[in-house]
Scaffold this motif. Structure first.
Motif, PDB file in Angstrom:
ATOM      1  N   SER A 168      -8.265 -57.745  43.809  1.00 26.26           N
ATOM      2  CA  SER A 168      -6.993 -57.135  44.204  1.00 26.26           C
ATOM      3  C   SER A 168      -7.166 -55.664  44.549  1.00 26.26           C
ATOM      4  O   SER A 168      -6.638 -55.174  45.542  1.00 26.26           O
ATOM      5  CB  SER A 168      -5.965 -57.296  43.081  1.00 26.26           C
ATOM      6  N   SER A 388       4.357 -61.211  46.521  1.00 27.45           N
ATOM      7  CA  SER A 388       3.751 -60.435  45.429  1.00 27.45           C
ATOM      8  C   SER A 388       4.511 -60.636  44.129  1.00 27.45           C
ATOM      9  O   SER A 388       3.911 -60.703  43.046  1.00 27.45           O
ATOM     10  CB  SER A 388       3.734 -58.948  45.798  1.00 27.45           C
ATOM     11  N   ARG A 391       3.462 -63.817  42.655  1.00 31.46           N
ATOM     12  CA  ARG A 391       2.183 -63.632  41.947  1.00 31.46           C
ATOM     13  C   ARG A 391       2.412 -63.044  40.564  1.00 31.46           C
ATOM     14  O   ARG A 391       1.759 -63.443  39.591  1.00 31.46           O
ATOM     15  CB  ARG A 391       1.255 -62.708  42.742  1.00 31.46           C
ATOM     16  N   THR A 394       3.849 -65.867  38.361  1.00 32.81           N
ATOM     17  CA  THR A 394       3.007 -67.055  38.138  1.00 32.81           C
ATOM     18  C   THR A 394       1.558 -66.743  37.802  1.00 32.81           C
ATOM     19  O   THR A 394       0.869 -67.569  37.205  1.00 32.81           O
ATOM     20  CB  THR A 394       3.027 -67.960  39.391  1.00 32.81           C
ATOM     21  N   ILE A 396      -0.899 -66.384  40.013  1.00 33.82           N
ATOM     22  CA  ILE A 396      -1.862 -67.029  40.922  1.00 33.82           C
ATOM     23  C   ILE A 396      -2.782 -65.985  41.544  1.00 33.82           C
ATOM     24  O   ILE A 396      -2.409 -64.825  41.723  1.00 33.82           O
ATOM     25  CB  ILE A 396      -1.142 -67.831  42.029  1.00 33.82           C
ATOM     26  N   SER A 397      -3.986 -66.391  41.884  1.00 35.83           N
ATOM     27  CA  SER A 397      -4.975 -65.475  42.456  1.00 35.83           C
ATOM     28  C   SER A 397      -4.541 -65.002  43.838  1.00 35.83           C
ATOM     29  O   SER A 397      -3.932 -65.752  44.616  1.00 35.83           O
ATOM     30  CB  SER A 397      -6.331 -66.173  42.565  1.00 35.83           C
ATOM     31  N   ILE A 398      -4.880 -63.764  44.147  1.00 40.21           N
ATOM     32  CA  ILE A 398      -4.539 -63.199  45.455  1.00 40.21           C
ATOM     33  C   ILE A 398      -5.221 -63.948  46.586  1.00 40.21           C
ATOM     34  O   ILE A 398      -4.720 -63.990  47.717  1.00 40.21           O
ATOM     35  CB  ILE A 398      -4.893 -61.690  45.502  1.00 40.21           C
ATOM     36  N   TRP A 400      -5.412 -67.072  47.062  1.00 39.89           N
ATOM     37  CA  TRP A 400      -4.591 -68.186  47.524  1.00 39.89           C
ATOM     38  C   TRP A 400      -3.594 -67.750  48.592  1.00 39.89           C
ATOM     39  O   TRP A 400      -3.049 -68.594  49.320  1.00 39.89           O
ATOM     40  CB  TRP A 400      -3.838 -68.813  46.348  1.00 39.89           C
ATOM     41  N   LEU A 401      -3.368 -66.453  48.715  1.00 41.65           N
ATOM     42  CA  LEU A 401      -2.437 -65.930  49.707  1.00 41.65           C
ATOM     43  C   LEU A 401      -3.150 -65.229  50.860  1.00 41.65           C
ATOM     44  O   LEU A 401      -2.808 -65.436  52.026  1.00 41.65           O
ATOM     45  CB  LEU A 401      -1.441 -64.976  49.042  1.00 41.65           C
ATOM     46  N   CYS A 448       5.155 -56.783  35.767  1.00 40.33           N
ATOM     47  CA  CYS A 448       4.028 -57.481  35.137  1.00 40.33           C
ATOM     48  C   CYS A 448       3.909 -57.117  33.658  1.00 40.33           C
ATOM     49  O   CYS A 448       3.646 -57.965  32.809  1.00 40.33           O
ATOM     50  CB  CYS A 448       2.739 -57.116  35.884  1.00 40.33           C
ATOM     51  N   ASP A 458      -2.596 -59.350  38.688  1.00 45.40           N
ATOM     52  CA  ASP A 458      -1.292 -59.834  39.153  1.00 45.40           C
ATOM     53  C   ASP A 458      -0.466 -58.778  39.881  1.00 45.40           C
ATOM     54  O   ASP A 458       0.223 -59.092  40.852  1.00 45.40           O
ATOM     55  CB  ASP A 458      -0.477 -60.379  37.967  1.00 45.40           C
TER      56      ASP A 458
END
Length: 512
Positions: A168, A388, A391, A394, A396-398, A400-401, A448, A458
């Motif tokens: 990230s 964002s 993310r 949830t 989820i890894s960056i 995946w986007l 976060c 995240d």
């Protein structure tokens, strides 16, 4: 040297239109679902005033100085017709301008496992190298889409060799190094180089420098991640500063002003020095024009000092506290639509966005309007902030986007007119400026923190997301533009009468 009053009034109206929506949204949240302490609210309001005055002076100053300086340096350098001179000067300029970028210092502090000086030099080398590549592309008419595909294939290949916690921050680095200081100069630099070309694709190739320069920092930081193997940082968020009284309020700004006065002086000096050297060599600018440039530099300097003081001291605490408060609500999902609304309006307050939209409109003779550009950027940033926030909720890894996002953006480069590709990838670096770093990133970090998530994996990455989505939305605008022109061409061919064709990039704009 007097400023045209009507022009000043126009820029003031543009500034107010850009800032007031985000101001109204924050105030509405503060007095409804996300109450904040009065001290933070006062910091935000004072910061908003400084932001408005700073943006106004910056926009006036850039038009008077930075645009002219960049165009002249680019034109003079290219006229030398010595390839080694162009390569050397381009690399040196990219290197020194990047080192002076204030946001790079912030990035260096976010990666404690890598020595600050090492990271700064590596990123500066990356920008210098890709600035050379961008100029070679312009001089030899190499397709931007081919270079972008190759560059991002290398980037995503390296992601498998770097710790996940580091990704990230690495992708964020591409946005933070193309700030309000470097973007106007680099864009004008490209226009100056393209001006000496007489072929029909010169206008297309005048854009694209920022897009390639944004790749350099990502690659540099990923390579450093392979060498140093950085782990997650424990200290990723500072406590929110709350002014308990008016004395505390004043002391915060009193400490901030000297810091940004010094930072902006360091940032402006390399650009002014480069221009001074070129002027001594060429001596092709008259005294009156030089005085105008000098006054413009002063306006730019004062404007950026006020702007950065306002957003860093006034906006950061408000963004962080709002994120914490909204994410702490029983219906935390509401942070997604709220984030999208904030993202839609906040991009219009980015200083470099004014420069980009104006130059695009001028270079395309109004075929791509500043209003259409602004709308596309707003939609893109709105989507990016919404994703964002998903993310943050949830975890989820960056990847995946950003992987499918960049895949779509790169695929579109083969179907849209070249100029839209160049503008789209430039827009990514321009949109992810100081407003994103000082409001949206703290907003994501606060959310976060309230949700107990991993801030490094995240919250960080929001700058990368803001830099990615405009690549898609503006190219989609290019597709719509192309389809409309194709439809218009068919209608015109079906009618009797004379038709004149004007070539614009890869399209034909029909005029009856």
């Amino acid at each position: 040297m007097k400023i045209n009053r009507s022009q000043l009034k126009l820029k003031l109206n543009e500034t107010l239109k850009a800032v007031f929506p985000i101001l109204a949204i924050v105030l509405l949240l503060c007095f409804s679902i996300a109450p904040i302490p009065p001290g933070i609210l006062m910091l935000f309001l004072i910061g908003a005033v400084l932001l408005i005055v700073g943006m106004l002076l910056f926009n006036v100053g850039v038009e008077m100085s930075m645009t002219t300086m960049g165009e002249r340096v680019g034109t003079i350098m290219t006229k030398s017709k010595k390839l080694w001179v162009i390569i050397l000067i381009s690399f040196v300029m990219g290197f020194i301008i990047t080192i002076s970028e204030p946001d790079l210092q912030v990035l260096a502090q976010q990666v404690p496992s890598v020595p600050n000086l090492v990271l700064i030099i590596a990123v500066a080398v990356g920008v210098g190298f890709f600035l050379v590549m961008a100029l070679m592309r312009m001089l030899f008419s190499i397709a931007l889409s081919h270079l972008l595909v190759i560059s991002y294939l290398i980037v995503f290949g390296l992601t498998f060799l770097v710790p996940g916690d580091f990704l990230s921050v690495a992708f964020d680095s591409g946005g933070v190094t193309t700030g309000p200081m470097t973007v106007p100069f680099i864009m004008s630099f490209g226009i100056g180089i393209a001006a000496i070309r007489s072929d029909k694709h010169a206008a297309d190739d005048s854009f694209g420098l920022v897009s390639l320069c944004s790749v350099g920092p990502i690659l540099a930081v990923l390579i450093l991640g392979m060498i140093y193997h950085p782990e997650q940082s424990e200290q990723v968020s500072e406590a929110i500063v709350v002014a308990e009284n008016t004395v505390d309020l004043w002391s915060l700004f009193a400490k901030g002003f000297p810091a940004y006065i010094r930072e902006m002086a360091i940032s402006l000096f390399p650009i002014v020095a480069c221009f001074g050297i070129f002027q001594v060599i060429s001596r092709d600018i008259r005294k009156k024009a030089l005085i105008k440039i000098g006054i413009g530099i002063v306006y730019t300097y004062i404007g950026l000092v006020l702007f950065l003081t306002g957003v860093n001291i006034g906006f950061m605490p408000a963004g962080n506290y709002l994120g914490q408060t909204i994410a702490g609500l029983p219906y935390a999902w509401i942070i997604i639509p709220i984030g999208m609304i904030i993202g839609y309006f906040i991009v219009l307050a980015e200083p470099a966005v004014f420069v980009l939209t104006r130059q695009v409109e001028e270079m395309t003779s109004g075929a791509i309007s500043a209003k259409a550009m602004g709308l596309s950027l707003s939609i893109g940033v709105s989507l990016s902030v919404g994703l964002s926030m998903v993310r943050v909720l949830t975890g989820i890894s960056i990847l995946w986007l950003v992987v499918p996002g960049y895949a779509i953006a790169l695929l579109l480069t083969f179907f849209v007119p070249k100029i839209f590709t160049a503008i789209a990838f430039d827009s990514g670096g321009v949109a992810s400026g100081p407003m994103t770093a000082t409001f949206l990133l703290p907003f994501a970090m606060g959310a976060c923190q309230a949700l107990g998530g991993n801030i490094i994996t995240d919250a960080f990455g929001i700058i990368a997301m803001v830099a990615m989505t405009p690549l898609i939305t503006i190219q989609v605008m290019g597709m719509v533009f192309k389809l409309k022109e194709s439809s218009r061409r068919k209608d015109v061919h079906g009618k009797a009468g004379q038709v004149s064709l004007e070539v614009f990039g890869d399209m034909e704009i029909i005029e009856l």
